[in-house]
Write an enzyme that holds these catalytic residues in place. Structure first.
Site, PDB file in Angstrom:
ATOM      1  N   CYS A 128       0.816  -1.230   0.000  1.00 37.66           N
ATOM      2  CA  CYS A 128       0.000   0.000   0.000  1.00 37.66           C
ATOM      3  C   CYS A 128       0.842   1.269   0.000  1.00 37.66           C
ATOM      4  CB  CYS A 128      -0.952   0.011   1.185  1.00 37.66           C
ATOM      5  SG  CYS A 128      -0.261  -0.671   2.696  1.00 37.66           S
ATOM      6  N   ARG A 241       4.322   3.508  12.111  1.00 43.40           N
ATOM      7  CA  ARG A 241       2.900   3.243  12.390  1.00 43.40           C
ATOM      8  C   ARG A 241       2.389   4.322  13.339  1.00 43.40           C
ATOM      9  NH1 ARG A 241       0.354  -0.274   9.401  1.00 43.40           N
ATOM     10  NH2 ARG A 241       1.659  -2.034  10.007  1.00 43.40           N
ATOM     11  N   HIS A 248      -2.920   5.998   4.774  1.00 44.43           N
ATOM     12  CA  HIS A 248      -1.483   6.193   4.979  1.00 44.43           C
ATOM     13  C   HIS A 248      -1.107   7.587   4.467  1.00 44.43           C
ATOM     14  CE1 HIS A 248      -1.158   2.100   6.061  1.00 44.43           C
ATOM     15  NE2 HIS A 248      -0.518   1.598   5.019  1.00 44.43           N
ATOM     16  N   ASN A 321      -5.378   3.305   2.487  1.00 43.00           N
ATOM     17  CA  ASN A 321      -4.509   2.134   2.289  1.00 43.00           C
ATOM     18  C   ASN A 321      -5.280   0.866   1.980  1.00 43.00           C
ATOM     19  OD1 ASN A 321      -5.174   2.760   5.149  1.00 43.00           O
ATOM     20  ND2 ASN A 321      -4.347   0.725   5.507  1.00 43.00           N
TER      21      ASN A 321
END
Ligand code: A2P
Ligand code: 11C
Length: 342
Positions: A128, A241, A248, A321
């Site tokens: 992604c 993260r 994202h 994503n």
């Protein structure tokens, strides 16, 4: 003309999005087969008002299937994708199982759909974080060439699956309620040490490789070269993260091969397929994960000249994503294959 479609990993974060997209896009389906692990067999999912019973994915699940969309993890793809091909299906695989296999095209339709048309049964969907970056950089690559890319990502927990979504929500709730947060999934479920994601930023996605970069970071390096078909593009990535559920975000610094005009760069992005330019700093308009959620496009903003390098350019790239980064890119490849062959 209609097709038999199988979704492998139909109960997962990406699989559920695939099913919704097949419905929303009115994909020409004759029969939809929903496959998952034995744990889900017998449960039902509603598709276009009809209940479909989930089945356990086995080597014999693919008789008569035209398109098999895999998103049940790399080991399931490695075990079952060849059986789907044996049964005559085109596999579009959302895992990392075959991405770097020289016989398997790695495809983002806006960038290299021609590679998909030359498939040998399996087409790989990139990671992604790679997909949204290369989709946005494609018009600049074509016009100016790219020497190097330095990217830092701010990745949503949904990239790590439904269990990571649940973990973020549970931890957030527990901490607000004064309870001890449980950490079992992130950064990587199978590793012994887990870190809290709620109210945190974890600079590890996937396990580390020998060079100090993680696999997620090396995916961005290697997949970008393969998709552009150009080993000379230098990529360095830091993947992080953050406690966002969907979408994202990426801070991308790119050094172009040729001098550029900033207005032309923005015009190229504005006119590129699948890209939406959101770049009015004076009005505080820039891409946000919350705005990108549920959308198919890749959003680009904060486009600006580097202060020092004459061909350096910075931008902020955001996309859902689970959609362009996964389910939509997969369904889009299938749609484009149908268009090209009919
Ligand atoms: P199940 O729900 O039956 O475990 P996510 O990425 O959100 O974690 O989802 C993973 C997906 O992969 C789920 O649909 C899960 O199904 C599926 N899956 C996991 N293991 C297998 C397996 N051995 N065979 C088929 N599907 C699997
Ligand atoms: C994440 N990018 O956000 C990962 C998920 O190679 O398909 C996708 C992993 C992959 O955790």
């Amino acid at each position: 003309l209609t097709f038999n479609v199988a979704v492998v990993g139909a109960t997962g974060a990406v699989g559920q999005q695939m099913i919704q997209l097949l419905e929303k896009r009115n994909f020409p389906i004759k029969q939809l087969k929903l496959l998952a692990s034995g744990r889900s067999a017998g449960k039902t999912v509603t598709f276009k008002g009809q209940e479909i019973v989930l089945e356990e994915a086995t080597p014999d699940s693919f008789a008569g299937v035209d398109f098999a969309l895999f998103s049940a993890g790399g080991s399931v793809s490695k075990e079952l994708a060849h059986h789907a091909v044996r049964h005559g299906a085109v596999v579009i695989d959302n895992t990392s199982a075959f991405r770097m296999d020289p016989d398997v095209p790695l495809v983002v339709p806006e960038v290299n759909m021609d590679a998909a048309l030359a498939h040998n049964g399996i087409i790989a969907n990139p990671n992604c974080s790679t997909i949204q970056m290369v989709a946005a950089l494609k018009p600049l690559y074509d016009r100016f060439g790219i020497d190097r890319i330095i990217v830092s990502t701010y990745q949503a927990v949904s990239g790590a699956g439904q269990s990571a979504i649940n973990e973020l929500l549970d931890q957030s709730r527990d901490i607000l309620d004064g309870k001890e947060p449980q950490c079992n999934v992130l950064p990587v479920g199978k590793l012994p040490v887990h870190h809290q994601i709620a109210y945190n930023a974890i600079p590890q996605i996937d396990v580390f490789t020998d060079n100090g970069f993680t696999y997620e970071e090396m995916k961005m390096v290697n997949e970008t070269k393969k998709i552009f078909g150009d080993d000379t593009v230098l990529v360095s990535a830091t993947c992080v993260r953050i406690p966002v559920v969907y979408g994202h975000s990426e801070s991308v610094y790119v050094e172009l091969k040729q001098d550029y005009d900033l207005a032309e760069v923005k015009a190229l992005l504005e006119n590129a397929p699948g890209i939406v330019l959101v770049d009015v700093p004076g009005e505080q308009q820039y891409p946000l994960a919350t705005d990108a959620t549920g959308k198919l496009e890749v959003f680009v903003g904060r486009v600006r000249r580097d202060l020092h390098h004459p061909r350096g350019l910075h931008m902020w790239i955001v996309s859902d994503n689970l959609l362009k980064g996964a389910a939509w890119n997969t369904v889009q490849i299938a749609e484009e294959l149908i268009k090209a062959r009919v």
